[in-house]
Write an enzyme that holds these catalytic residues in place. Structure first.
Site, PDB file in Angstrom:
ATOM      1  N   HIS A  14     -50.850  71.190 -61.408  1.00 38.35           N
ATOM      2  CA  HIS A  14     -51.898  70.626 -60.553  1.00 38.35           C
ATOM      3  C   HIS A  14     -51.850  69.106 -60.791  1.00 38.35           C
ATOM      4  O   HIS A  14     -52.746  68.530 -61.415  1.00 38.35           O
ATOM      5  CB  HIS A  14     -53.247  71.223 -60.941  1.00 38.35           C
ATOM      6  CG  HIS A  14     -54.336  71.034 -59.933  1.00 38.35           C
ATOM      7  ND1 HIS A  14     -54.233  70.135 -58.877  1.00 38.35           N
ATOM      8  CD2 HIS A  14     -55.562  71.622 -59.811  1.00 38.35           C
ATOM      9  CE1 HIS A  14     -55.357  70.200 -58.177  1.00 38.35           C
ATOM     10  NE2 HIS A  14     -56.170  71.090 -58.707  1.00 38.35           N
ATOM     11  N   ARG A  62     -51.970  73.633 -51.212  1.00 38.23           N
ATOM     12  CA  ARG A  62     -52.331  74.436 -52.380  1.00 38.23           C
ATOM     13  C   ARG A  62     -51.891  75.857 -52.111  1.00 38.23           C
ATOM     14  O   ARG A  62     -52.105  76.387 -51.018  1.00 38.23           O
ATOM     15  CB  ARG A  62     -53.839  74.393 -52.605  1.00 38.23           C
ATOM     16  CG  ARG A  62     -54.322  75.480 -53.527  1.00 38.23           C
ATOM     17  CD  ARG A  62     -55.748  75.314 -53.934  1.00 38.23           C
ATOM     18  NE  ARG A  62     -55.907  74.244 -54.896  1.00 38.23           N
ATOM     19  CZ  ARG A  62     -56.989  74.074 -55.655  1.00 38.23           C
ATOM     20  NH1 ARG A  62     -58.005  74.901 -55.557  1.00 38.23           N
ATOM     21  NH2 ARG A  62     -57.058  73.076 -56.509  1.00 38.23           N
ATOM     22  N   LYS A 101     -49.045  86.668 -38.617  1.00 43.49           N
ATOM     23  CA  LYS A 101     -48.191  87.410 -37.676  1.00 43.49           C
ATOM     24  C   LYS A 101     -46.796  87.605 -38.242  1.00 43.49           C
ATOM     25  O   LYS A 101     -45.893  88.018 -37.529  1.00 43.49           O
ATOM     26  CB  LYS A 101     -48.077  86.633 -36.363  1.00 43.49           C
ATOM     27  CG  LYS A 101     -49.379  86.370 -35.649  1.00 43.49           C
ATOM     28  CD  LYS A 101     -49.056  85.748 -34.287  1.00 43.49           C
ATOM     29  CE  LYS A 101     -50.167  84.905 -33.752  1.00 43.49           C
ATOM     30  NZ  LYS A 101     -49.701  83.992 -32.708  1.00 43.49           N
ATOM     31  N   ARG A 140     -63.484  70.996 -54.430  1.00 41.65           N
ATOM     32  CA  ARG A 140     -63.261  69.592 -54.775  1.00 41.65           C
ATOM     33  C   ARG A 140     -61.899  69.059 -54.355  1.00 41.65           C
ATOM     34  O   ARG A 140     -61.796  67.956 -53.819  1.00 41.65           O
ATOM     35  CB  ARG A 140     -63.398  69.390 -56.300  1.00 41.65           C
ATOM     36  CG  ARG A 140     -64.796  69.263 -56.759  1.00 41.65           C
ATOM     37  CD  ARG A 140     -64.941  69.856 -58.142  1.00 41.65           C
ATOM     38  NE  ARG A 140     -64.861  71.302 -58.026  1.00 41.65           N
ATOM     39  CZ  ARG A 140     -65.913  72.100 -57.900  1.00 41.65           C
ATOM     40  NH1 ARG A 140     -67.118  71.593 -57.953  1.00 41.65           N
ATOM     41  NH2 ARG A 140     -65.784  73.412 -57.749  1.00 41.65           N
ATOM     42  N   THR A 141     -60.853  69.837 -54.601  1.00 37.39           N
ATOM     43  CA  THR A 141     -59.513  69.317 -54.307  1.00 37.39           C
ATOM     44  C   THR A 141     -59.353  69.127 -52.809  1.00 37.39           C
ATOM     45  O   THR A 141     -58.808  68.125 -52.344  1.00 37.39           O
ATOM     46  CB  THR A 141     -58.432  70.258 -54.887  1.00 37.39           C
ATOM     47  OG1 THR A 141     -58.739  70.470 -56.267  1.00 37.39           O
ATOM     48  CG2 THR A 141     -57.055  69.663 -54.759  1.00 37.39           C
TER      49      THR A 141
HETATM   50  C1  NCD Z   1     -58.922  73.884 -60.840  1.00 36.26           C
HETATM   51  C2  NCD Z   1     -57.801  74.615 -60.121  1.00 36.26           C
HETATM   52  O1  NCD Z   1     -57.905  74.945 -58.952  1.00 36.26           O
HETATM   53  O2  NCD Z   1     -56.805  74.825 -60.792  1.00 36.26           O
HETATM   54  N1  NCD Z   1     -59.915  73.415 -59.976  1.00 36.26           N
HETATM   55  C3  NCD Z   1     -59.760  72.223 -59.328  1.00 36.26           C
HETATM   56  O3  NCD Z   1     -58.778  71.986 -58.653  1.00 36.26           O
HETATM   57  N2  NCD Z   1     -60.719  71.301 -59.526  1.00 36.26           N
HETATM   58  C4  NCD Z   1     -59.467  74.634 -61.981  1.00 36.26           C
HETATM   59  C5  NCD Z   1     -60.067  75.985 -61.749  1.00 36.26           C
HETATM   60  O4  NCD Z   1     -60.072  76.526 -60.648  1.00 36.26           O
HETATM   61  O5  NCD Z   1     -60.582  76.518 -62.736  1.00 36.26           O
END
Ligand code: NCD
Length: 358
Positions: A172, A139, A118, A89-90
């Site tokens: 997040h 991320r 590398k 989703r993100t």
């Molecule tokens: C969350 C995350 O990655 O922290 N997911 C997300 O970004 N929608 C929560 C999770 O992974 O449980």
């Protein structure tokens, strides 16, 4: 450009999150962040501005003319999605948000396919991305990495904004923005977020979405936060300390069923077993009192909202999925709109979109 050029890394990293905030803004943007790294950058005024902008973009996008207009807004920009941790989703909602605004994107979804494999340092990788792109959405499993990269880039000759799309177990911020946007929309005709009770349930110890959302909720008046988790996964001290310092009402409950009747929103989370120190450690934890099923649904207020950042496992029964109070599907789509708003605002297009003729 942000003011991160005015402070050395050691001094910056030693500051509290609140004290870091001004360094991450663009002075002329009225508090809007340049780099988005953690939830402490967002106060109520900024949250309301971003939610209004998300609604605006959503509305403009409804007609073909509007959608084509939006596609031109940032058609001169490119964004890099650098995800070295799994994501559905993100990743996709940032990608879709970029597409709505006409941004061209590139991506690395696995460090093993980049020169990090590398032996290239992350600093050099980010520097490389900034040579080709105008924004980096990242991320990482590493806490604080987005901050370090933001400092490095701001002090390079090609500074570009960084959006933290999840860092380690700590933050997040864009998930918390979409959670706030969902709560605002859910309670639009019920007095807004002020005065509501939000129950957090699941792995509160290692869930970064919980820390970021818990903080954002402190921007609202008289919100009560209730934490329900197995003893091994209880809400971390630093989260509770923030609430205590801000005089926010909060409490711990032993079982979800006890907490549901008072809840306006229930925020479920999965067990984050990828952080287990020994394989299978989380599987030994009794999670039976921390699941939302038919009995909890029957106890939830008619105006209640069931939320989840997703992915889910068994913590919300699929029997809840069609209930109008199940907000987790809407949450996903809200994520695309609020991220489009954040990206547009980061590039300085808040005012022109709010004031355009659509
Ligand atoms: C969350 C995350 O990655 O922290 N997911 C997300 O970004 N929608 C929560 C999770 O992974 O449980």
């Amino acid at each position: 450009m942000s003011k991160l050029t005015e402070i050395g890394w050691e001094d910056f990293s030693a500051l509290s999150l609140e004290a870091k905030r001004p360094y991450l803004e663009r002075p002329e943007r009225d508090g809007m962040p340049y780099h988005t790294l953690f939830a402490q950058q967002f106060d109520r005024q900024i949250l309301e501005r971003l939610c209004a902008l998300a609604n605006r973009i959503r509305f403009i996008n409804k007609s073909k003319e509007g959608a084509l207009f939006l596609k031109n807004v940032l058609a001169h920009k490119r964004a890099m999605l650098y995800f070295s941790q799994p994501s559905s989703r993100t990743f996709l909602s940032h990608l879709a948000a970029c597409q709505i605004l006409g941004i061209t994107t590139g991506s690395v979804r696995d460090a093993a396919t980049s020169s990090e494999f590398k032996g290239e340092s992350k600093e050099d990788s980010i520097r490389t991305f900034s040579s080709y792109f105008d924004m980096i959405i990242m991320r990482s499993p590493e806490q604080g990495l987005a901050e370090k990269m933001a400092w490095e880039l701001s002090n390079s000759d090609r500074p570009v904004p960084i959006l933290n799309a999840g860092s380690g177990k700590d933050q997040h911020p864009t998930q918390a923005l979409l959670d706030i946007y969902t709560l605002m929309r859910s309670f639009e005709t019920a007095g807004g977020i002020d005065g509501k009770t939000v129950v957090f349930c699941g792995d509160l110890l290692r869930g970064r979405t919980v820390r970021s959302l818990s903080y954002l909720l402190t921007n609202f008046k008289d919100v009560k936060q209730v934490f329900v988790a197995p003893p091994e996964l209880h809400v971390p001290e630093d989260v509770v300390a923030v609430l205590a310092a801000k005089g926010v009402r909060h409490e711990v409950r032993e079982s979800l069923r006890d907490a549901v009747p008072d809840a306006d929103a229930v925020y479920m989370t999965r067990i984050q077993d990828e952080w287990d120190s020994s394989k299978g450690a989380s599987a030994k934890i009794d999670t039976s009192r921390f699941r939302f099923g038919a009995e909890e649904l029957a106890l939830l207020k008619p105006t209640g909202a069931i939320m989840h950042p997703l992915p889910r496992r068994d913590e919300i029964s699929t029997c809840c999925d069609r209930d109008p109070r199940a907000m987790y599907w809407r949450q996903m789509r809200n994520g695309m709109w609020i991220r489009a708003a954040l990206i547009a605002a980061t590039f300085g297009f808040e005012k022109s979109l709010m004031e355009c003729g659509y």
